[in-house]
Design a protein around this motif. Structure first.
Motif, PDB file in Angstrom:
ATOM      1  N   PHE A  78      45.078  37.144  36.789  1.00  0.00           N
ATOM      2  CA  PHE A  78      45.574  35.959  36.077  1.00  0.00           C
ATOM      3  C   PHE A  78      44.544  34.845  36.198  1.00  0.00           C
ATOM      4  O   PHE A  78      44.242  34.385  37.298  1.00  0.00           O
ATOM      5  N   VAL A  79      43.975  34.441  35.065  1.00  0.00           N
ATOM      6  CA  VAL A  79      43.007  33.341  35.036  1.00  0.00           C
ATOM      7  C   VAL A  79      43.592  32.244  34.159  1.00  0.00           C
ATOM      8  O   VAL A  79      43.974  32.501  33.011  1.00  0.00           O
ATOM      9  N   ALA A  80      43.682  31.044  34.709  1.00  0.00           N
ATOM     10  CA  ALA A  80      44.318  29.942  33.982  1.00  0.00           C
ATOM     11  C   ALA A  80      43.316  28.839  33.669  1.00  0.00           C
ATOM     12  O   ALA A  80      42.477  28.477  34.496  1.00  0.00           O
ATOM     13  N   LEU A  81      43.407  28.331  32.456  1.00  0.00           N
ATOM     14  CA  LEU A  81      42.628  27.163  32.034  1.00  0.00           C
ATOM     15  C   LEU A  81      43.585  26.135  31.437  1.00  0.00           C
ATOM     16  O   LEU A  81      44.610  26.488  30.863  1.00  0.00           O
ATOM     17  N   SER A  82      43.223  24.893  31.568  1.00  0.00           N
ATOM     18  CA  SER A  82      43.943  23.823  30.877  1.00  0.00           C
ATOM     19  C   SER A  82      43.017  23.244  29.822  1.00  0.00           C
ATOM     20  O   SER A  82      41.892  22.824  30.130  1.00  0.00           O
ATOM     21  N   ALA A  83      43.472  23.218  28.580  1.00  0.00           N
ATOM     22  CA  ALA A  83      42.632  22.698  27.504  1.00  0.00           C
ATOM     23  C   ALA A  83      42.356  21.212  27.666  1.00  0.00           C
ATOM     24  O   ALA A  83      41.442  20.677  27.041  1.00  0.00           O
ATOM     25  N   ASP A  90      33.760  26.396  30.670  1.00  0.00           N
ATOM     26  CA  ASP A  90      34.835  27.015  31.454  1.00  0.00           C
ATOM     27  C   ASP A  90      35.294  28.328  30.817  1.00  0.00           C
ATOM     28  O   ASP A  90      35.651  29.275  31.520  1.00  0.00           O
ATOM     29  N   ILE A  91      35.278  28.364  29.491  1.00  0.00           N
ATOM     30  CA  ILE A  91      35.653  29.602  28.800  1.00  0.00           C
ATOM     31  C   ILE A  91      34.648  30.701  29.133  1.00  0.00           C
ATOM     32  O   ILE A  91      35.022  31.848  29.417  1.00  0.00           O
ATOM     33  N   ARG A  92      33.368  30.354  29.096  1.00  0.00           N
ATOM     34  CA  ARG A  92      32.330  31.345  29.423  1.00  0.00           C
ATOM     35  C   ARG A  92      32.492  31.853  30.852  1.00  0.00           C
ATOM     36  O   ARG A  92      32.338  33.049  31.118  1.00  0.00           O
ATOM     37  N   GLU A  93      32.789  30.951  31.776  1.00  0.00           N
ATOM     38  CA  GLU A  93      32.979  31.351  33.169  1.00  0.00           C
ATOM     39  C   GLU A  93      34.185  32.280  33.303  1.00  0.00           C
ATOM     40  O   GLU A  93      34.154  33.250  34.082  1.00  0.00           O
ATOM     41  N   ALA A  94      35.249  31.996  32.544  1.00  0.00           N
ATOM     42  CA  ALA A  94      36.433  32.853  32.590  1.00  0.00           C
ATOM     43  C   ALA A  94      36.110  34.245  32.052  1.00  0.00           C
ATOM     44  O   ALA A  94      36.569  35.263  32.599  1.00  0.00           O
ATOM     45  N   VAL A  95      35.309  34.296  30.995  1.00  0.00           N
ATOM     46  CA  VAL A  95      34.902  35.586  30.426  1.00  0.00           C
ATOM     47  C   VAL A  95      34.055  36.360  31.427  1.00  0.00           C
ATOM     48  O   VAL A  95      34.246  37.572  31.632  1.00  0.00           O
ATOM     49  N   ARG A 102      36.749  43.623  35.712  1.00  0.00           N
ATOM     50  CA  ARG A 102      36.863  44.946  35.102  1.00  0.00           C
ATOM     51  C   ARG A 102      35.839  45.914  35.688  1.00  0.00           C
ATOM     52  O   ARG A 102      36.143  47.088  35.931  1.00  0.00           O
ATOM     53  N   ALA A 103      34.624  45.403  35.946  1.00  0.00           N
ATOM     54  CA  ALA A 103      33.571  46.270  36.471  1.00  0.00           C
ATOM     55  C   ALA A 103      33.831  46.670  37.917  1.00  0.00           C
ATOM     56  O   ALA A 103      33.621  47.828  38.309  1.00  0.00           O
ATOM     57  N   VAL A 104      34.322  45.738  38.726  1.00  0.00           N
ATOM     58  CA  VAL A 104      34.486  45.983  40.160  1.00  0.00           C
ATOM     59  C   VAL A 104      35.841  46.609  40.482  1.00  0.00           C
ATOM     60  O   VAL A 104      35.942  47.564  41.260  1.00  0.00           O
ATOM     61  N   LYS A 105      36.905  46.071  39.888  1.00  0.00           N
ATOM     62  CA  LYS A 105      38.253  46.503  40.246  1.00  0.00           C
ATOM     63  C   LYS A 105      38.904  47.396  39.187  1.00  0.00           C
ATOM     64  O   LYS A 105      39.947  48.000  39.453  1.00  0.00           O
ATOM     65  N   GLY A 106      38.322  47.410  38.003  1.00  0.00           N
ATOM     66  CA  GLY A 106      38.924  48.196  36.933  1.00  0.00           C
ATOM     67  C   GLY A 106      40.210  47.595  36.411  1.00  0.00           C
ATOM     68  O   GLY A 106      41.029  48.297  35.792  1.00  0.00           O
ATOM     69  N   ARG A 107      40.418  46.309  36.632  1.00  0.00           N
ATOM     70  CA  ARG A 107      41.648  45.648  36.195  1.00  0.00           C
ATOM     71  C   ARG A 107      41.386  44.813  34.946  1.00  0.00           C
ATOM     72  O   ARG A 107      40.301  44.270  34.758  1.00  0.00           O
ATOM     73  N   SER A 108      42.400  44.694  34.120  1.00  0.00           N
ATOM     74  CA  SER A 108      42.307  43.821  32.956  1.00  0.00           C
ATOM     75  C   SER A 108      42.605  42.377  33.373  1.00  0.00           C
ATOM     76  O   SER A 108      43.060  42.129  34.493  1.00  0.00           O
ATOM     77  N   THR A 109      42.369  41.438  32.465  1.00  0.00           N
ATOM     78  CA  THR A 109      42.567  40.015  32.766  1.00  0.00           C
ATOM     79  C   THR A 109      43.460  39.379  31.712  1.00  0.00           C
ATOM     80  O   THR A 109      43.265  39.577  30.508  1.00  0.00           O
ATOM     81  N   ILE A 110      44.436  38.639  32.174  1.00  0.00           N
ATOM     82  CA  ILE A 110      45.222  37.780  31.295  1.00  0.00           C
ATOM     83  C   ILE A 110      44.660  36.369  31.420  1.00  0.00           C
ATOM     84  O   ILE A 110      44.639  35.793  32.525  1.00  0.00           O
ATOM     85  N   LEU A 111      44.177  35.836  30.324  1.00  0.00           N
ATOM     86  CA  LEU A 111      43.658  34.462  30.302  1.00  0.00           C
ATOM     87  C   LEU A 111      44.741  33.560  29.734  1.00  0.00           C
ATOM     88  O   LEU A 111      45.117  33.669  28.572  1.00  0.00           O
ATOM     89  N   PHE A 112      45.232  32.668  30.570  1.00  0.00           N
ATOM     90  CA  PHE A 112      46.289  31.740  30.168  1.00  0.00           C
ATOM     91  C   PHE A 112      45.670  30.383  29.887  1.00  0.00           C
ATOM     92  O   PHE A 112      44.984  29.809  30.742  1.00  0.00           O
ATOM     93  N   GLY A 134      39.188  43.519  23.695  1.00  0.00           N
ATOM     94  CA  GLY A 134      40.161  43.946  24.686  1.00  0.00           C
ATOM     95  C   GLY A 134      39.823  43.503  26.094  1.00  0.00           C
ATOM     96  O   GLY A 134      40.550  43.836  27.038  1.00  0.00           O
ATOM     97  N   LEU A 135      38.737  42.761  26.266  1.00  0.00           N
ATOM     98  CA  LEU A 135      38.395  42.261  27.596  1.00  0.00           C
ATOM     99  C   LEU A 135      39.474  41.314  28.109  1.00  0.00           C
ATOM    100  O   LEU A 135      39.835  41.341  29.291  1.00  0.00           O
ATOM    101  N   LEU A 136      39.999  40.475  27.212  1.00  0.00           N
ATOM    102  CA  LEU A 136      41.000  39.481  27.588  1.00  0.00           C
ATOM    103  C   LEU A 136      42.296  39.724  26.826  1.00  0.00           C
ATOM    104  O   LEU A 136      42.280  40.046  25.638  1.00  0.00           O
ATOM    105  N   THR A 137      43.409  39.554  27.521  1.00  0.00           N
ATOM    106  CA  THR A 137      44.697  39.368  26.850  1.00  0.00           C
ATOM    107  C   THR A 137      44.951  37.871  26.874  1.00  0.00           C
ATOM    108  O   THR A 137      45.070  37.274  27.947  1.00  0.00           O
ATOM    109  N   PHE A 138      44.982  37.289  25.719  1.00  0.00           N
ATOM    110  CA  PHE A 138      45.069  35.829  25.610  1.00  0.00           C
ATOM    111  C   PHE A 138      46.526  35.397  25.524  1.00  0.00           C
ATOM    112  O   PHE A 138      47.300  35.909  24.708  1.00  0.00           O
ATOM    113  N   ILE A 139      46.918  34.449  26.369  1.00  0.00           N
ATOM    114  CA  ILE A 139      48.237  33.821  26.282  1.00  0.00           C
ATOM    115  C   ILE A 139      48.024  32.315  26.215  1.00  0.00           C
ATOM    116  O   ILE A 139      47.519  31.711  27.168  1.00  0.00           O
ATOM    117  N   GLY A 140      48.364  31.732  25.096  1.00  0.00           N
ATOM    118  CA  GLY A 140      48.249  30.284  24.933  1.00  0.00           C
ATOM    119  C   GLY A 140      49.617  29.641  25.003  1.00  0.00           C
ATOM    120  O   GLY A 140      50.602  30.194  24.515  1.00  0.00           O
TER     121      GLY A 140
END
Length: 442
Positions: A78-83, A90-95, A102-112, A134-140
């Protein structure tokens, strides 16, 4: 986060709304239309396939909580940003963080992204490649209508779920949980309970924060029973939610305008006072009321415009709260006045015509002729001075450019003063017809 929470003892120095955040969907209070059995968001979550989405709703209805619950359910980072505070960097850092996870843990990321409507077009576009891959599942999360505030490209890649304010019975359920878990030693009188639910206005986070404040005040004062009076004196302010720049603001303005147009003085007063109570600028409301006078009443009662302008001037002189009564008087007057949009429609038709039409010359007889040359060019020739004509009307005279037909834009109604205007214009048109029949006065 807000209308949500879990039955667990809150940690010290942690806000009640945060410490009692739900740990599962079953602990969520509210949003049954999305999370109940067989409802769309629950089905999507239970299907085990995360998808990008926009959560649209007022403050304090659990948007952040739902995003966190989905990350837990899908075993995603779970990665959270506030617009409000974030930018493209900050978006680049989240990406980059998502790629590393994904490379280290094999887990997907939800970007909120909270308050996603505050990101501009280029910032919103920055998500698209990573949502597509598919790198990010985006939730706005947004309090604003995503149709207006979210880019169509991003909107087309995300499902939109509308969250509602909590109903009073849901707030009551939340209250019982909070009291049982956080302050079982304090008794709330029914009046205090009802006031708190009313103050929170469907915002669970606000409600829990108010309970936190009251709990602290009660312990400090050695109070074991909280009455309505104690709650009132402790809070010492109206806590009704009102986002002056948000969707609710414009919804209420719309309700006020439509109530006036619908000739319902009580409903008009309700929305007017509701907006004042929520913190709307009285002069902003005054300007909107002036607009109503010309758009919905017009010449059916020309006094409406005068009254609304004078109400604004009265408010400027008296200020609050005395001046607000003058604005309320104008609102009720408009609601009770005869209605006509004939002038408004005529103005819009004339504007559309002029925008599309060519530049027609002014007829010579209507031009001014202050110089000898202009007179020699027939400027003003054969102009008929209306005051020298019978009934001060030059019957049959033409005031439009040559070759332009009478458009008939202004079509007065038979309501109020406009009924008299309609009679007068009909009479003048009859004089025009008679003059033309008699031989052709221009």
């Amino acid at each position: 986060m807000d209308d949500l929470f879990a039955d667990q003892q809150p940690a010290a120095n942690v806000p009640l709304a945060e410490s009692l955040r739900p740990k599962s969907l079953d602990e969520v209070v509210g949003q049954a239309h999305l999370l109940g059995p067989g409802k769309p968001l629950r089905l999507a979550i239970e299907a085990g396939k995360p998808h990008s989405m926009i959560l649209w709703g007022p403050p304090g209805v659990g948007k952040t909580t739902l995003a966190r619950l989905m990350a837990t359910h899908f075993d995603a980072e779970f990665v959270a940003l506030s617009a409000v505070f974030s930018g493209v960097k900050d978006i680049r850092e989240a990406v980059a963080q998502a790629e590393s996870i994904r490379a280290v843990k094999g887990r997907s990321t939800i970007l909120f992204v909270d308050e996603v409507h505050r990101f501009n077009k280029s910032q919103q576009d920055a998500f698209l490649p990573f949502v597509e891959s598919g790198l990010l599942t985006f939730i706005g999360a947004t309090t604003e209508n995503p149709s207006f505030e979210v880019n169509s490209a991003l909107l087309s890649r995300a499902a939109v779920y509308v969250l509602d304010s909590l109903k009073p019975e849901e707030m009551a359920q939340l209250f019982e949980r909070a009291q049982r878990v956080a302050f079982p030693d304090i008794v709330f009188e029914e009046e205090a309970r009802e006031r708190l639910i009313g103050w929170a206005d469907g915002d669970a986070r606000r409600f829990l924060n108010v309970l936190d404040t009251l709990r602290t005040a009660a312990h400090a004062a050695g109070v074991e029973t909280i009455s309505g009076e104690f709650a009132q004196s402790t809070l010492a302010q109206n806590l009704r939610r009102f986002d002056k720049g948000g969707e609710a603001f414009y919804d209420q303005i719309s309700a006020l305008h439509k109530s006036v147009r619908g000739s319902n003085p009580d409903a008009s007063l309700y929305w007017f006072v509701r907006m004042l109570d929520g913190g709307a600028d009285p002069l902003y409301l005054g300007r909107r009321v002036v607009r109503m006078a010309v758009e919905d009443i017009g010449l059916a009662d020309p006094r409406a415009l005068t009254m609304t302008l004078e109400a604004c001037q009265t408010y400027e002189r008296l200020g609050s709260p005395e001046g607000e009564l003058a604005l309320a008087q104008a609102v009720v007057y408009l609601a009770c006045a005869p209605k006509s949009n004939a002038l408004y429609m005529a103005y819009n038709e004339a504007r559309r015509f002029v925008e599309q039409d060519g530049t027609r010359p002014v007829p010579l007889h209507l031009r001014n002729a202050p110089t000898k040359l202009m007179k020699e060019l027939d400027y003003g020739k054969a102009y008929r001075y209306a005051h020298d004509e019978p009934e001060a009307y030059a019957a049959g005279e033409n005031y439009l450019p040559e070759g332009m037909r009478e458009p008939g834009w202004y079509r007065p109604t038979d309501r109020g003063m406009e009924g008299k205007i309609a009679e007068k214009l009909a009479y003048l048109r009859s004089l025009d017809k008679a003059a033309k029949k008699d031989g052709g006065k221009r």
